[in-house]
Design an enzyme around this catalytic site. Structure first.
Site, PDB file in Angstrom:
ATOM      1  N   ALA A   5      -7.459  -6.370   5.003  1.00  0.00           N
ATOM      2  CA  ALA A   5      -6.814  -6.135   3.710  1.00  0.00           C
ATOM      3  C   ALA A   5      -5.657  -5.156   3.861  1.00  0.00           C
ATOM      4  CB  ALA A   5      -7.833  -5.613   2.707  1.00  0.00           C
ATOM      5  N   TYR A   6      -5.854  -4.135   4.673  1.00  0.00           N
ATOM      6  CA  TYR A   6      -4.822  -3.116   4.869  1.00  0.00           C
ATOM      7  C   TYR A   6      -3.563  -3.723   5.483  1.00  0.00           C
ATOM      8  CZ  TYR A   6      -2.523   1.168   6.429  1.00  0.00           C
ATOM      9  OH  TYR A   6      -1.603   2.173   6.635  1.00  0.00           O
ATOM     10  N   GLU A   7      -3.747  -4.649   6.413  1.00  0.00           N
ATOM     11  CA  GLU A   7      -2.606  -5.233   7.114  1.00  0.00           C
ATOM     12  C   GLU A   7      -1.992  -6.413   6.377  1.00  0.00           C
ATOM     13  OE1 GLU A   7      -4.229  -5.981  10.984  1.00  0.00           O
ATOM     14  OE2 GLU A   7      -3.783  -3.937  11.683  1.00  0.00           O
ATOM     15  N   ASP A  14      -0.498   4.796   6.569  1.00  0.00           N
ATOM     16  CA  ASP A  14       0.791   4.912   5.885  1.00  0.00           C
ATOM     17  C   ASP A  14       0.798   4.266   4.505  1.00  0.00           C
ATOM     18  OD1 ASP A  14       1.659   6.198   8.132  1.00  0.00           O
ATOM     19  OD2 ASP A  14       2.760   4.496   8.963  1.00  0.00           O
ATOM     20  N   ARG A  15       0.024   3.203   4.313  1.00  0.00           N
ATOM     21  CA  ARG A  15       0.056   2.475   3.037  1.00  0.00           C
ATOM     22  C   ARG A  15      -0.722   3.193   1.937  1.00  0.00           C
ATOM     23  NH1 ARG A  15      -1.545  -3.500   2.618  1.00  0.00           N
ATOM     24  NH2 ARG A  15      -0.455  -3.162   0.623  1.00  0.00           N
TER      25      ARG A  15
END
Length: 410
Positions: free
Chosen positions: A316-318, A348-349
């Site tokens: 999900a993060y990527e 970073d997100r």
């Protein structure tokens, strides 16, 4: 003073039969972070009676002793008073407590709110009768100094009171704070024979603590704190059963002795360093969060960064189309003074970095700096009262954090 001075300082005051060390991490109740009327580092009366035996009396009301105290890390000197308020024993009141006074307020590194969370070492120098005549103190100024101390005496966690006697070593916490023995202390027949051949991993020790302290009837905050205490007692039991026979057998050389001592310290540091996040992972699972779907432990993301926990997953993060508002990260650090900055670039997100800690308070200045940097403290509810009053409403409990995760998963 230069960093090397701390190593020299420890060598100077590591005198068998001539000194006794008391070590703790300064809480907000020790410093002036809580604006307490009677601020000063807590030292239990059992320890003060040991270094100032004249205080242990009911024949004199509120007996005291004055001694020279040097805070060598900050080039400071005070004539400090140790007093035992013995009204209860004296038959005139209810007080039965000890205290150190005359530190000089915020100008002292021991009372400076910015010292909250710092590792402090008190080296009491003893005369031939075993009584203290002066004390030298080092208040760690950054993590590297804390590491130097813990390399010598082992990990010191928030709320833990450690007595270390040069030439003998570290004493059991029960000698400092009288408390009933819990059932987490393992008897010899409860220790797996395999653990006597190969020291168990942190995961194995925590599984034993979970077995002894189930989830029944406890919220995540209480469960975390209760299991941490249990885990430490399990660890102590195994450590004694594993290492004591090897120590008793003797050593063929100094190098062999040093190697064994190093192995003991490393096992303690390893347990302390990974314990909090392993407990958190176990509680996430118990609370119905699925690994790799609802949370991911130690994923490797951009630029090789490895946050302790990512929610809901690395996938999900990527995914650039996955809303950043539904992403969370959690770092687990037993102490957060100075170390909180290590989490700022871990994902970073995710603009807000959640940090689970067991540190007993931070100064208002420290908290303001964390908040401005986007760090949200996650603190078990039982520790909230150790934080300044105006900071407490901004703390998130462990249970509240888990509730937030459930909401982003909807």
């Amino acid at each position: 003073m230069a960093l090397v001075d701390l190593a020299d300082w420890m060598d100077e005051f590591e005198r068998p039969e001539k000194s006794l060390w008391y070590i703790k991490r300064l809480s907000a109740n020790d410093t002036l972070a809580n604006n307490a009327h009677q601020a000063g580092p807590y030292i239990p009366k059992s320890f003060l009676f040991r270094v100032f035996p004249q205080l242990d009396t009911s024949e004199v009301k509120n007996p005291d002793a004055h001694f020279d105290l040097y805070i060598d890390s900050h080039v400071d000197y005070r004539r400090v008073r140790a007093v035992y308020y013995n009204g209860k024993r004296y038959g005139d009141g209810t007080r039965d407590e000890s205290r150190l006074t005359n530190f000089g307020g915020r100008t002292s590194a021991l009372l400076d709110p910015e010292s909250t969370g710092a590792l402090a070492v008190f080296a009491f120098l003893l005369d031939d009768a075993g009584q203290a005549n002066e004390c030298h103190v080092w208040v760690s100024r950054h993590p590297t100094e804390e590491d130097l101390v813990e390399e010598r005496i082992g990990p010191v966690e928030p709320g833990q009171l450690v007595v270390w006697e040069p030439g003998i070593g570290r004493e059991m916490p029960s000698l400092l704070v009288p408390a009933p023995r819990t059932s987490c202390r393992l008897s010899s027949d409860e220790i797996s024979p395999a653990w006597l051949e190969k020291f168990p991993s942190g995961e194995e020790i925590i599984r034993k603590a979970v077995e002894l302290r189930s989830a029944t009837g406890l919220n995540p905050d209480a469960r975390l704190m209760r299991r941490r205490v249990c885990e430490f007692e399990v660890f102590q039991s195994i450590e004694e059963a594993y290492f004591l026979p090897r120590i008793s057998a003797g050593f063929p050389s100094i190098e062999a002795f040093i190697s064994q001592a190093h192995a003991i310290l490393q096992s303690r540091k390893s347990r302390s360093g990974n314990s909090l996040e392993l407990h958190a992972r176990q509680i996430f699972i118990e609370e119905g969060l699925r690994s790799l779907q609802d949370f991911q432990h130690r994923p490797r993301i951009e630029n090789g960064k490895i946050p302790d926990f990512l929610f809901p997953s690395k996938t999900a993060y990527e995914d650039a189309d996955f809303p950043a508002t539904r992403l969370r990260m959690l770092a687990a650090k037993t102490t957060c003074k100075d170390r909180w900055r290590q989490v700022l670039n871990e994902a970073d997100r995710i603009p807000v970095k959640h940090l689970l800690t067991l540190q007993e308070g931070v100064s208002e200045g420290q908290f303001r700096e964390m908040k401005e940097a986007g760090v949200q403290l996650v603190v078990p509810t039982g520790l909230h009262d150790s934080f300044p009053e105006n900071v407490r409403p901004n703390l998130v409990s462990f249970e509240e954090f888990i509730g937030d995760i459930r909401l982003i998963l909807l």
